[in-house]
Design an enzyme around this catalytic site. Structure first.
Site: not given
Ligand code: GLV
Length: 322
Positions: A240, A269, A287
């Site tokens: 993450r 993000e 991602h």
């Protein structure tokens, strides 16, 4: 029965499994973009189950908007930092995630980033595409040898970290790791040495992150940790974004405190720090670590099966504990 709400369409296999449950289903109509917050709050109202993705914040506001029929939030991801588990549990709502089915795909992508950054593959690809005049040369795109005894530091040796260790062992790398499985038999078979973070950072040629995002791991890798790494080292993050202090990473790369980074995730993000996009030593991905076809299907089916189980009064398959 009130509806099952999905914030995005899943794979055809997972959608077929959901439809076979014969429940009313409401799917957000844009397969490429999450619903706006207003739309999410509106469409979740009255649902008995929410199938959410990491793009949705599941908090008091959403749970209240969904209302008293809501029995389960099935997050279609292994990470569930987007879900306020305490808020759900306080209302008696089950939370599930999708562990186990994405370990290999995520490890493949992490190792792809290790190779791409260490051997400068994306930079070399850009060089050719730019039409650069070239001829073979002994120094052309030399990078880090992985198989010549380079050390891989795995921060968080859980299921995914262990799958990365298996790949690193096959490459002949020395492996250091932090985390709960580092002392296990499988880790021992790959020659994993369990160490504390400071030693892992100081000795690793590549540091790869595989811990969940929690209050304890937010900015786990900050200015001091980056300064403690070798100037020739590479940081890889498929976990993450907020585990890394992204501004500190940019500073460390600019100052040459580390040599490169392979990043699948970002602190804010979908924004990517513009400086990262300018650096040849950085490989960035949107991602996609779990984006194998079969993996995404398995994630969707697992989320659906958790919904099926809870709505049928059975225990969920992969509950998130409080
Ligand atoms: C993806 O990032 C996941 O947590 O499954």
């Amino acid at each position: 029965m009130s509806h099952v709400y999905l914030s995005r369409e899943l794979t055809p296999g997972a959608m077929a499994a959901l439809r076979s449950l014969d429940l009313p289903v409401v799917v957000h109509d844009d397969p490429d973009r999450p619903p706006s917050r207003d739309r999410l709050l509106r469409d979740a109202a009255g649902a008995s189950a929410l199938i959410t993705l990491l793009t949705e914040r599941v908090d008091d506001e959403l749970l209240d908007a969904a209302g008293p029929d809501l029995r389960i939030v099935a997050n279609c991801a292994v990470g569930y930092d987007n879900v306020s588990v305490a808020a759900a549990h306080a209302r008696g709502i089950v939370v599930t995630n999708t562990p186990g089915v994405l370990d290999e795909a995520t490890a493949d992508c992490a190792f792809g980033l290790v190779l791409a950054t260490a051997r400068r593959l994306v930079e070399a690809d850009r060089f050719l595409r730019a039409g650069t005049d070239w001829i073979w040369g002994p120094q052309l795109f030399v990078g880090l040898d992985l198989s010549a005894g380079a050390t891989l530091g795995i921060v968080g040796l859980g299921r995914i970290g262990l799958a990365v260790a298996r790949r690193a062992a096959a490459f002949g790398m020395r492996i250091l790791a932090t985390g709960r499985r580092a002392a296990g038999a499988e880790a021992a078979a790959y020659g994993v040495e369990q160490v504390e973070l400071p030693r892992l950072l100081a000795e690793s040629d590549v540091v790869t992150l595989h811990c969940p995002l929690t209050p304890d791991t937010r900015h786990l890798i900050g200015p001091d940790e980056l300064a403690a790494m070798k100037p020739t080292a590479i940081l890889v993050n498929t976990a993450r974004g907020p585990i890394v202090d992204e501004s500190a990473l940019v500073d460390a790369l600019r100052r040459g405190e580390i040599a490169g980074a392979g990043l699948d995730v970002f602190e804010d993000e979908p924004r990517v720090h513009p400086a990262l996009l300018e650096m040849d030593s950085v490989v960035v991905l949107p991602h996609i670590a779990s984006a194998g076809r079969a993996t995404r299907d398995a994630m969707g089916r697992l989320a659906v099966d958790n919904v099926r189980a809870v709505l049928a009064g059975e225990p969920p398959r992969t509950p998130v504990q409080a």
